[in-house]
Design a protein around this motif. Structure first.
Motif, PDB file in Angstrom:
ATOM      1  N   LEU A   1      54.433  64.294  27.728  1.00  0.00           N
ATOM      2  CA  LEU A   1      55.618  63.442  27.571  1.00  0.00           C
ATOM      3  C   LEU A   1      56.535  64.006  26.489  1.00  0.00           C
TER       4      LEU A   1
ATOM      5  N   ALA B   1      60.270  65.428  27.597  1.00  0.00           N
ATOM      6  CA  ALA B   1      61.227  64.322  27.476  1.00  0.00           C
ATOM      7  C   ALA B   1      62.650  64.825  27.296  1.00  0.00           C
TER       8      ALA B   1
ATOM      9  N   ASP C   1      58.531  56.319  30.693  1.00  0.00           N
ATOM     10  CA  ASP C   1      57.582  56.851  31.665  1.00  0.00           C
ATOM     11  C   ASP C   1      57.133  55.710  32.564  1.00  0.00           C
ATOM     12  N   ARG C   2      57.355  55.873  33.844  1.00  0.00           N
ATOM     13  CA  ARG C   2      56.929  54.887  34.849  1.00  0.00           C
ATOM     14  C   ARG C   2      57.410  53.479  34.523  1.00  0.00           C
TER      15      ARG C   2
END
Length: 104
Positions: free
Chosen positions: A18, A22, A45-46
């Motif tokens: 991540l 990012a 994220d998600r």
């Protein structure tokens, strides 16, 4: 028994991925009841905001940093909960303010 080392390695790999990929980062500050300040860098994220870096500046001036490189120590650790700026008591801050504390 759960293999805690394997789980920790998976968490570290997830957070590292991540951090390295990012393109959008959010930065927040939170004051705790003891007079300490918490600085947070989070990435989406998600559909959630995942904390990838967290720094605590205690009221005594001590700085504790947590990220995929150091998930925890004897003082605390990186939160494992997604954050919600609408519900959590967080103040949005500029990236420069976060970096100033993080690199201190």
């Amino acid at each position: 028994m759960v293999d805690l080392e394997r789980i920790a390695a998976e968490i570290m790999a997830y957070l590292r991925a991540l951090d390295e990929s990012a393109t959008l980062r959010y930065h927040f500050r939170h004051a705790d009841k003891e007079g300490g300040l918490w600085y947070i860098e989070a990435v989406p994220d998600r559909g959630e905001l995942i904390v990838i870096k967290q720094a605590e500046l205690t009221s005594a001036g001590q700085l504790h940093r947590y990220s995929w490189e150091r998930l925890e120590d004897e003082h605390g650790g990186l939160t494992d909960q997604a954050i919600d700026p609408e519900q959590d008591p967080l103040k949005a801050i500029p990236a420069e303010e976060f970096q100033r504390v993080w690199t201190r």
